[in-house]
Design a protein around this motif. Sequence first.
Motif, PDB file in Angstrom:
ATOM      1  N   LYS A  24     -22.983  46.473 -13.040  1.00  0.00           N
ATOM      2  CA  LYS A  24     -21.749  47.244 -12.774  1.00  0.00           C
ATOM      3  C   LYS A  24     -21.978  48.752 -12.762  1.00  0.00           C
ATOM      4  N   TYR A  25     -21.421  49.400 -11.742  1.00  0.00           N
ATOM      5  CA  TYR A  25     -21.432  50.865 -11.664  1.00  0.00           C
ATOM      6  C   TYR A  25     -20.187  51.396 -12.347  1.00  0.00           C
ATOM      7  N   SER A  26     -20.310  52.357 -13.244  1.00  0.00           N
ATOM      8  CA  SER A  26     -19.116  52.787 -13.995  1.00  0.00           C
ATOM      9  C   SER A  26     -19.190  54.273 -14.336  1.00  0.00           C
ATOM     10  N   GLU A  27     -19.411  55.095 -13.325  1.00  0.00           N
ATOM     11  CA  GLU A  27     -19.527  56.530 -13.591  1.00  0.00           C
ATOM     12  C   GLU A  27     -18.261  57.095 -14.223  1.00  0.00           C
ATOM     13  N   TRP A  28     -18.462  58.059 -15.080  1.00  0.00           N
ATOM     14  CA  TRP A  28     -17.474  58.766 -15.861  1.00  0.00           C
ATOM     15  C   TRP A  28     -17.105  57.966 -17.107  1.00  0.00           C
ATOM     16  N   TYR A  29     -15.859  58.118 -17.589  1.00  0.00           N
ATOM     17  CA  TYR A  29     -15.575  57.608 -18.934  1.00  0.00           C
ATOM     18  C   TYR A  29     -14.411  56.601 -18.940  1.00  0.00           C
ATOM     19  N   PRO A  30     -14.249  55.826 -20.047  1.00  0.00           N
ATOM     20  CA  PRO A  30     -13.179  54.817 -20.096  1.00  0.00           C
ATOM     21  C   PRO A  30     -11.818  55.409 -19.714  1.00  0.00           C
ATOM     22  N   GLY A  31     -11.118  54.706 -18.841  1.00  0.00           N
ATOM     23  CA  GLY A  31      -9.792  55.151 -18.411  1.00  0.00           C
ATOM     24  C   GLY A  31      -9.825  56.099 -17.227  1.00  0.00           C
ATOM     25  N   LYS A  32     -11.000  56.622 -16.867  1.00  0.00           N
ATOM     26  CA  LYS A  32     -11.085  57.545 -15.710  1.00  0.00           C
ATOM     27  C   LYS A  32     -12.457  57.387 -15.049  1.00  0.00           C
ATOM     28  N   ARG A  33     -12.584  56.307 -14.258  1.00  0.00           N
ATOM     29  CA  ARG A  33     -13.867  56.022 -13.608  1.00  0.00           C
ATOM     30  C   ARG A  33     -13.769  56.287 -12.112  1.00  0.00           C
ATOM     31  N   TYR A  34     -14.937  56.433 -11.488  1.00  0.00           N
ATOM     32  CA  TYR A  34     -14.956  56.635 -10.042  1.00  0.00           C
ATOM     33  C   TYR A  34     -14.885  55.320  -9.269  1.00  0.00           C
TER      34      TYR A  34
END
Length: 410
Positions: free
Chosen positions: A48-58
């Motif tokens: 899984k790709y999950s750039e940025w942080y919990p609650g605000k991902r790209y």
Amino acid sequence: MLKTADPILFDLIGKEEHRQETEIELIASENYASLDVLEAAWSILSNKYSEWYPGKRYYAGQEFIDQIEQLAIDRAKEIFGAEYVNVQPLSGSPANLAVYLAFLKPGDKVLGLSLDQGGHLSHGHPLNFSGLLYEIIPYTLDPETSLIDMDEVDRLATENKPKMIIAGFSAYSRDLDWKRFRQIADKVWAILMADISHIAGLIAGGVLENPVPYCDVVTTTTHKTLRWPRGAIIMSKAEYEKDIARAVFPWVQGWPHENLIAAKAVAFKEALQPEFKIYARQVVDNARVLASELMNHWFKISSNWTDNHLMLVDVFGSFWVTWKEAEKALEMVWLSTNKNMIPYDTRKALDPSGIRIWTPRATTRWMKEAEMKVIARIFSDAVRNKDDEVKLASLKQEVLEMCGRFPIYK
Ligand SMILES: Cc1ncc(COP(=O)(O)O)c(C=O)c1O
């Protein structure tokens, strides 16, 4: 499945597993992650790709990834009491780079423990980004006691007014005076950063004092005394969240490795169990026995004591045996060690007088004081009889027998 798909690789992994089972690893920094940690680390989360942080991902599809990362953050906060935790750093050096970028501009002054006296490359060595980008003022140990000279830290800070002071080490066996570091940082308005990569497990286990309340920012790797998967975390006061979050992503890293973040969450849970406190205490008790026993065998130990989990053995100063000869003899009896400079070493960094050893890995196998005495005796016999193949072969049998009694993965 790998056995059929890639038998060559499968065979090599099997051989390494056997090596780890049958050797006593005294190399400082290495430990054994639990099977639960390893299971999370190789899970499908790596898809899984999950750039940025919990609650605000790209990217979309983050419902469970967010919960996993948040779980890791919450557990780390529970252990260390930090206001903000970033669990994304891939390793210790990138975590430290993110801290430098969050707080400093190139050319700013930083005070750090010199590498040849026990500091880490990323605390200001000229061959590392830290020494390339910033003006480093190294502090040192007292030549008499081999303890950090806090009066020198105070003097250097007052004279140079650094923007950041780093407290932390890779090869130092004594407690740090967090309160005094804080006082010095306050006096000169510097950011106080602690790098607790080596001692984080002993802090989590309640054996050493937690520097989080004293520091603006704290970094740690997760694979040393913590027995977690390879990686790192950054902890700080809440006010620095934005700066650190941005420095980790996008300045230093891209996609966070959520499989390793999940493995960190598993390991944080392990560190919250009462058994981890027993482990941390045993690590230090073992180190003290190992250090005193080695001294009984006439080895010189830097500062003559250890408050933590490691020690520097001056093999050259004790018996005129070079680290290379000592390492080779120890390897022949299946004790793994690594070379290290001792404070004020008269030899060079790549050919130093010392060997750095630690107890966390043997302690994960639940070796205790009695085994430390045997290890000290085998260490001593191997170094003194480095050219006696018959003697070395019989010592190796002793190590093998002991490893058999303390399997890593039952
Ligand atoms: C104090 C300290 N900081 C940072 C690091 C860097 O960690 P990594 O090798 O994960 O980049 C180490 C690693 O040995 C260390 O001892």
